[in-house]
Design a protein around this motif. Structure first.
Motif, PDB file in Angstrom:
ATOM      1  N   HIS A  71     110.611  27.516 106.778  1.00  0.00           N
ATOM      2  CA  HIS A  71     109.235  27.570 106.266  1.00  0.00           C
ATOM      3  C   HIS A  71     108.272  27.851 107.413  1.00  0.00           C
ATOM      4  O   HIS A  71     108.232  27.105 108.380  1.00  0.00           O
ATOM      5  N   PHE A  73     104.331  28.593 108.786  1.00  0.00           N
ATOM      6  CA  PHE A  73     102.903  28.428 108.506  1.00  0.00           C
ATOM      7  C   PHE A  73     102.098  28.997 109.670  1.00  0.00           C
ATOM      8  O   PHE A  73     102.451  28.784 110.825  1.00  0.00           O
ATOM      9  N   LEU A  77      95.934  31.608 108.607  1.00  0.00           N
ATOM     10  CA  LEU A  77      96.277  32.245 107.332  1.00  0.00           C
ATOM     11  C   LEU A  77      96.433  31.222 106.206  1.00  0.00           C
ATOM     12  O   LEU A  77      95.854  31.370 105.128  1.00  0.00           O
ATOM     13  N   HIS A  78      97.191  30.173 106.475  1.00  0.00           N
ATOM     14  CA  HIS A  78      97.498  29.209 105.415  1.00  0.00           C
ATOM     15  C   HIS A  78      96.479  28.078 105.277  1.00  0.00           C
ATOM     16  O   HIS A  78      96.395  27.452 104.230  1.00  0.00           O
ATOM     17  N   PHE A  79      95.744  27.806 106.345  1.00  0.00           N
ATOM     18  CA  PHE A  79      94.764  26.703 106.295  1.00  0.00           C
ATOM     19  C   PHE A  79      93.420  27.169 106.840  1.00  0.00           C
ATOM     20  O   PHE A  79      92.910  26.620 107.818  1.00  0.00           O
ATOM     21  N   TYR A  88      94.659  20.733 101.778  1.00  0.00           N
ATOM     22  CA  TYR A  88      95.760  21.252 102.597  1.00  0.00           C
ATOM     23  C   TYR A  88      96.730  20.138 102.987  1.00  0.00           C
ATOM     24  O   TYR A  88      97.938  20.320 102.965  1.00  0.00           O
ATOM     25  N   GLN A  91      98.934  19.236 100.073  1.00  0.00           N
ATOM     26  CA  GLN A  91      99.876  20.332  99.808  1.00  0.00           C
ATOM     27  C   GLN A  91     100.977  20.385 100.863  1.00  0.00           C
ATOM     28  O   GLN A  91     102.160  20.508 100.544  1.00  0.00           O
ATOM     29  N   LEU A  92     100.568  20.272 102.118  1.00  0.00           N
ATOM     30  CA  LEU A  92     101.523  20.380 103.220  1.00  0.00           C
ATOM     31  C   LEU A  92     102.522  19.223 103.195  1.00  0.00           C
ATOM     32  O   LEU A  92     103.733  19.423 103.313  1.00  0.00           O
ATOM     33  N   TRP A  95     104.884  19.655 100.370  1.00  0.00           N
ATOM     34  CA  TRP A  95     105.777  20.787 100.652  1.00  0.00           C
ATOM     35  C   TRP A  95     106.904  20.346 101.596  1.00  0.00           C
ATOM     36  O   TRP A  95     108.081  20.620 101.358  1.00  0.00           O
TER      37      TRP A  95
END
Length: 263
Positions: A71, A73, A77-79, A88, A91-92, A95
């Motif tokens: 995975h 990150f 881009l993602h946060f 976040y 979610q993180l 995940w």
């Protein structure tokens, strides 16, 4: 395979080679790890941090970065939004929890740690600690790799000092880098002990850039034309301005330059 790949494809990074092989091999062979493996890779853009993450993934999983157990990150881009940090975080955490529940030997790669919000970094910490179980899940077989530009200037200073004093680059030891790497990803002393290895990537010299170009030309199936190789290396920009020793983008733009010459 990890050792062979690093020897063959990674240039000018004797410290990385030594630390990464020892760390990953030791961890995979340890049937009773007390915590997940956490590596923090530091250095300028283009010195090989992403590349090494890729090689580690390929040495652990058949499909490398394509594996569903790997995975990645990227902070920006993602946060991207500071106001969404609590979302976040949730979610993180779910995940990471969900994926380690499915596969204890999951790999998480976090790029641009120097641009990641402190609150978000805090939300990763519990997973790196010495817990037997966290909400019924064990994270002790997981691997976390953090990539950061933090400390890059200090790393360069050390390398430059060696160069100016006529000492070999290969004589630089991890202990010489201690101060540079105290710029921890986690920005505080309490969590530095959660990182198992801080790995410094040295800035790349002209000769290393040429090695990168050569390997890239060969991997595309072309015969190496020494003129083109030298021309591409010469087109790169180097610093400090007077001595021009280190490539300021490492091997980052090699690909694009080859497209220009070979297409």
């Amino acid at each position: 395979a990890l050792q062979v790949d690093l020897d063959k494809k990674l240039f000018g990074q004797h410290l990385v080679n030594k630390v990464v092989v020892k760390a990953v091999k030791g961890f995979l062979n340890n049937t009773n790890a007390k915590k997940p493996l956490a590596l923090s890779l530091h250095g300028w853009t283009g010195t090989g941090k992403n590349f090494v993450s890729k090689i580690i993934a390929e040495s652990v999983y058949k499909r490398g970065l394509q594996s569903k157990y790997v995975h990645q990150f990227v902070a920006t881009l993602h946060f991207p939004h500071a106001h969404s940090i609590s979302l976040y975080k949730d979610q993180l955490q779910s995940w990471i929890r969900g994926n380690v529940s499915i596969c204890p030997r999951s790999l998480f790669i976090f790029d641009e740690m120097d641009k990641m919000h402190a609150g978000l970094i805090d939300s990763i910490k519990p997973f790196l600690d010495y817990y037997e179980l966290l909400d019924g899940v064990s994270y002790r077989q997981a691997i976390f790799i953090f990539l950061s530009n933090a400390g890059a200037e200090k790393i360069t200073e050390v390398a430059l000092d060696f160069w100016r004093n006529g000492r070999a680059r290969e004589d630089i030891q991890l202990t010489d880098m201690q101060n540079a790497l105290s710029v921890s990803v986690f920005n505080n002393k309490n969590s530095e002990n959660l990182i198992d290895y801080f790995v410094p990537f040295l800035p790349l010299e002209y000769k290393h850039v040429k090695m990168c170009i050569r390997v890239e030309i060969e991997s595309r199936g072309y015969a190496v034309d020494e003129d083109i190789l030298t021309r591409i290396a010469d087109e790169m920009t180097y610093f400090p301005r007077e001595e021009r020793i280190y490539s300021d983008k490492g091997c980052k733009t090699v690909d694009a330059k080859l497209d220009y010459y070979y297409d």
